[in-house]
Design a protein around this motif. Structure first.
Motif, PDB file in Angstrom:
ATOM      1  N   PHE A 158       0.849  -1.180   0.000  1.00 26.66           N
ATOM      2  CA  PHE A 158       0.000   0.000   0.000  1.00 26.66           C
ATOM      3  C   PHE A 158       0.892   1.240   0.000  1.00 26.66           C
ATOM      4  N   PRO A 159       0.468   2.319  -0.643  1.00 26.60           N
ATOM      5  CA  PRO A 159       1.224   3.576  -0.529  1.00 26.60           C
ATOM      6  C   PRO A 159       1.418   3.913   0.949  1.00 26.60           C
ATOM      7  N   ALA A 160       2.639   4.194   1.335  1.00 24.55           N
ATOM      8  CA  ALA A 160       2.992   4.270   2.756  1.00 24.55           C
ATOM      9  C   ALA A 160       2.113   5.222   3.557  1.00 24.55           C
ATOM     10  N   LEU A 161       2.012   6.473   3.132  1.00 19.88           N
ATOM     11  CA  LEU A 161       1.330   7.459   3.956  1.00 19.88           C
ATOM     12  C   LEU A 161      -0.183   7.441   3.788  1.00 19.88           C
ATOM     13  N   GLU A 162      -0.701   6.432   3.097  1.00 18.74           N
ATOM     14  CA  GLU A 162      -2.143   6.232   3.030  1.00 18.74           C
ATOM     15  C   GLU A 162      -2.594   5.189   4.046  1.00 18.74           C
ATOM     16  N   THR A 163      -1.665   4.731   4.886  1.00 24.27           N
ATOM     17  CA  THR A 163      -1.971   3.733   5.908  1.00 24.27           C
ATOM     18  C   THR A 163      -1.409   4.180   7.252  1.00 24.27           C
ATOM     19  N   SER A 164      -2.030   3.716   8.333  1.00 21.89           N
ATOM     20  CA  SER A 164      -1.496   4.015   9.659  1.00 21.89           C
ATOM     21  C   SER A 164      -0.151   3.337   9.868  1.00 21.89           C
ATOM     22  N   SER A 165      -0.007   2.109   9.347  1.00 15.65           N
ATOM     23  CA  SER A 165       1.289   1.423   9.445  1.00 15.65           C
ATOM     24  C   SER A 165       2.385   2.276   8.833  1.00 15.65           C
ATOM     25  N   GLY A 166       2.123   2.821   7.654  1.00 14.61           N
ATOM     26  CA  GLY A 166       3.116   3.627   6.959  1.00 14.61           C
ATOM     27  C   GLY A 166       3.432   4.921   7.683  1.00 14.61           C
ATOM     28  N   VAL A 167       2.411   5.544   8.239  1.00 15.39           N
ATOM     29  CA  VAL A 167       2.642   6.791   8.984  1.00 15.39           C
ATOM     30  C   VAL A 167       3.550   6.530  10.184  1.00 15.39           C
ATOM     31  N   VAL A 168       3.286   5.442  10.906  1.00 16.62           N
ATOM     32  CA  VAL A 168       4.118   5.101  12.067  1.00 16.62           C
ATOM     33  C   VAL A 168       5.548   4.806  11.641  1.00 16.62           C
ATOM     34  N   LEU A 169       5.702   4.066  10.545  1.00 20.07           N
ATOM     35  CA  LEU A 169       7.044   3.718  10.081  1.00 20.07           C
ATOM     36  C   LEU A 169       7.827   4.938   9.598  1.00 20.07           C
ATOM     37  N   VAL A 170       7.188   5.767   8.799  1.00 19.97           N
ATOM     38  CA  VAL A 170       7.866   6.953   8.267  1.00 19.97           C
ATOM     39  C   VAL A 170       8.184   7.930   9.389  1.00 19.97           C
ATOM     40  N   LEU A 193      -0.677  15.677   7.023  1.00 20.44           N
ATOM     41  CA  LEU A 193       0.320  14.603   7.054  1.00 20.44           C
ATOM     42  C   LEU A 193       1.424  14.906   8.071  1.00 20.44           C
ATOM     43  N   GLN A 194       1.865  16.158   8.083  1.00 12.10           N
ATOM     44  CA  GLN A 194       2.903  16.569   9.022  1.00 12.10           C
ATOM     45  C   GLN A 194       2.439  16.358  10.466  1.00 12.10           C
ATOM     46  N   GLN A 195       1.192  16.726  10.746  1.00 10.95           N
ATOM     47  CA  GLN A 195       0.632  16.559  12.090  1.00 10.95           C
ATOM     48  C   GLN A 195       0.582  15.088  12.482  1.00 10.95           C
ATOM     49  N   ARG A 196       0.170  14.235  11.540  1.00  8.17           N
ATOM     50  CA  ARG A 196       0.081  12.804  11.841  1.00  8.17           C
ATOM     51  C   ARG A 196       1.461  12.206  12.118  1.00  8.17           C
ATOM     52  N   LEU A 197       2.462  12.632  11.344  1.00 10.06           N
ATOM     53  CA  LEU A 197       3.821  12.140  11.568  1.00 10.06           C
ATOM     54  C   LEU A 197       4.348  12.586  12.924  1.00 10.06           C
ATOM     55  N   GLU A 198       4.116  13.840  13.277  1.00  5.45           N
ATOM     56  CA  GLU A 198       4.560  14.354  14.573  1.00  5.45           C
ATOM     57  C   GLU A 198       3.911  13.573  15.711  1.00  5.45           C
ATOM     58  N   GLN A 203       3.965   9.505  20.080  1.00  2.47           N
ATOM     59  CA  GLN A 203       3.215   8.458  20.763  1.00  2.47           C
ATOM     60  C   GLN A 203       3.709   7.050  20.454  1.00  2.47           C
ATOM     61  N   GLY A 204       4.517   6.932  19.424  1.00  3.41           N
ATOM     62  CA  GLY A 204       4.953   5.613  18.994  1.00  3.41           C
ATOM     63  C   GLY A 204       3.843   4.810  18.365  1.00  3.41           C
ATOM     64  N   ALA A 205       2.771   5.482  17.943  1.00  2.00           N
ATOM     65  CA  ALA A 205       1.597   4.777  17.447  1.00  2.00           C
ATOM     66  C   ALA A 205       0.669   5.746  16.727  1.00  2.00           C
ATOM     67  N   GLU A 206      -0.300   5.182  16.017  1.00  2.62           N
ATOM     68  CA  GLU A 206      -1.399   5.977  15.460  1.00  2.62           C
ATOM     69  C   GLU A 206      -2.680   5.174  15.592  1.00  2.62           C
ATOM     70  N   GLU A 207      -3.741   5.861  15.962  1.00  2.00           N
ATOM     71  CA  GLU A 207      -5.079   5.255  16.032  1.00  2.00           C
ATOM     72  C   GLU A 207      -6.042   6.181  15.325  1.00  2.00           C
ATOM     73  N   MET A 208      -6.741   5.660  14.320  1.00  2.00           N
ATOM     74  CA  MET A 208      -7.694   6.474  13.583  1.00  2.00           C
ATOM     75  C   MET A 208      -8.615   5.581  12.755  1.00  2.00           C
ATOM     76  N   PRO A 209      -9.798   6.086  12.396  1.00  2.00           N
ATOM     77  CA  PRO A 209     -10.680   5.314  11.532  1.00  2.00           C
ATOM     78  C   PRO A 209      -9.993   5.029  10.199  1.00  2.00           C
ATOM     79  N   SER A 210     -10.168   3.830   9.704  1.00  2.00           N
ATOM     80  CA  SER A 210      -9.540   3.468   8.445  1.00  2.00           C
ATOM     81  C   SER A 210     -10.078   4.333   7.313  1.00  2.00           C
ATOM     82  N   PRO A 211      -9.187   4.942   6.501  1.00  2.00           N
ATOM     83  CA  PRO A 211      -9.659   5.723   5.357  1.00  2.00           C
ATOM     84  C   PRO A 211     -10.109   4.831   4.198  1.00  2.00           C
TER      85      PRO A 211
END
Length: 275
Positions: A158-170, A193-198, A203-211
């Motif tokens: 999956f395109p990295a920043l279109e997923t929570s996994s990718g946001v956490v990794l990046v 995107l910048q806010q989500r990465l920060e 937090q070492g994590a991301e939690e959000m409704p799946s897009p």
């Protein structure tokens, strides 16, 4: 024995240095290898496969060049041709080879039994993702024991920043690299995107409704190595059901603990103020 001619020396000197640009030929170019990699990379993005004519057209290569490369790759089991459509597809061989790489193999040896236990306890599926160029690759999955569940298949990208996994990794890569990753998703607001990465870094994590899937909430936690770099992301696509014995607040610490166990296995020691 005579040395290289002036023409040969000039040709060598005129080639680009390694890293000179995305399309530049390297100083020690190997045409056959370049053609093979071009073909593999093209097929990796084509779920329905391509014929030799289509491959040659997209790579702007002659049919003769593409035919010879395709024959060798097929003989090595890297690609396969579907007889009815004459289309070529990637096989799972590259995926298999990647999993023989010692760091990945060690992580999977530890992760797979832990993920199966986690899936049973929380009654949710979970998967492990790693970065693969500008995408995330799913390298392991454990399925929910419930009859109705949602899971992500091993091997999909999956395109990295279109997923929570990718946001956490990046987020856990050097900040200097964030801009390059964000450039791959021009359709999404840069500030968001910048806010989500920060937030994911803090937090070492991301939690959000799946897009991508309605009714699913993604919980993704970083799996970090001894340097503090996220080498994988452990993600639960939480699907709410009336029969669940464990709700979302109950699942959250389970996933966090599992990610922490994997991180400790890789040598990560969290700082005193870690989330």
């Amino acid at each position: 024995m005579t040395g290289p001619s002036m023409k040969q020396r000039s040709a060598r000197q005129s080639t680009s240095a390694p890293g000179a640009g995305a399309g530049a030929r390297t100083q020690y170019a190997v045409p056959a290898v370049e053609k093979a990699l071009e073909l593999i990379e093209l097929l990796a993005s084509q779920a329905k496969g391509l014929t030799l004519v289509e491959i040659a057209a997209q790579l702007q290569r002659s049919m003769g060049e593409i035919y010879r490369v395709a024959i060798v790759l097929a003989a090595r089991g890297v690609i396969v041709q579907e007889a009815a459509s004459e289309r070529y597809f990637l096989t799972g061989k590259l995926f298999e080879l990647a999993h023989r790489h010692p760091p990945t193999a060690r992580l999977l040896d530890m992760a797979e039994p832990l993920m199966r236990t986690l899936a049973e306890r929380m009654e949710q599926s979970c998967h492990l993702a790693v970065l693969d160029r500008d995408a995330v690759l799913i390298v392991a999955c454990a399925e929910s024991p419930l009859p109705m569940n949602y899971r992500v298949r091993v091997g999909v990208r999956f395109p990295a920043l279109e997923t929570s996994s990718g946001v956490v990794l990046v987020a856990h890569q050097p900040r200097a690299h964030w801009e390059r990753w964000m450039a791959h998703v021009a359709a999404l607001p840069r500030a968001r995107l910048q806010q989500r990465l920060e937030a994911a870094l803090a937090q070492g994590a991301e939690e959000m409704p799946s897009p991508m899937v309605q009714g699913v909430t993604n919980l993704s936690y970083a799996v970090r190595d001894h340097r503090g770099m996220a080498v994988a992301a452990l993600t639960v696509p939480f699907l709410s059901q009336s029969v669940l014995r464990v709700d979302l607040p109950g699942v959250r610490p389970m996933v966090q603990q599992a990610a922490g166990t994997l991180s400790a296995f890789l040598g990560f020691v969290p700082p005193a103020n870690a989330p």
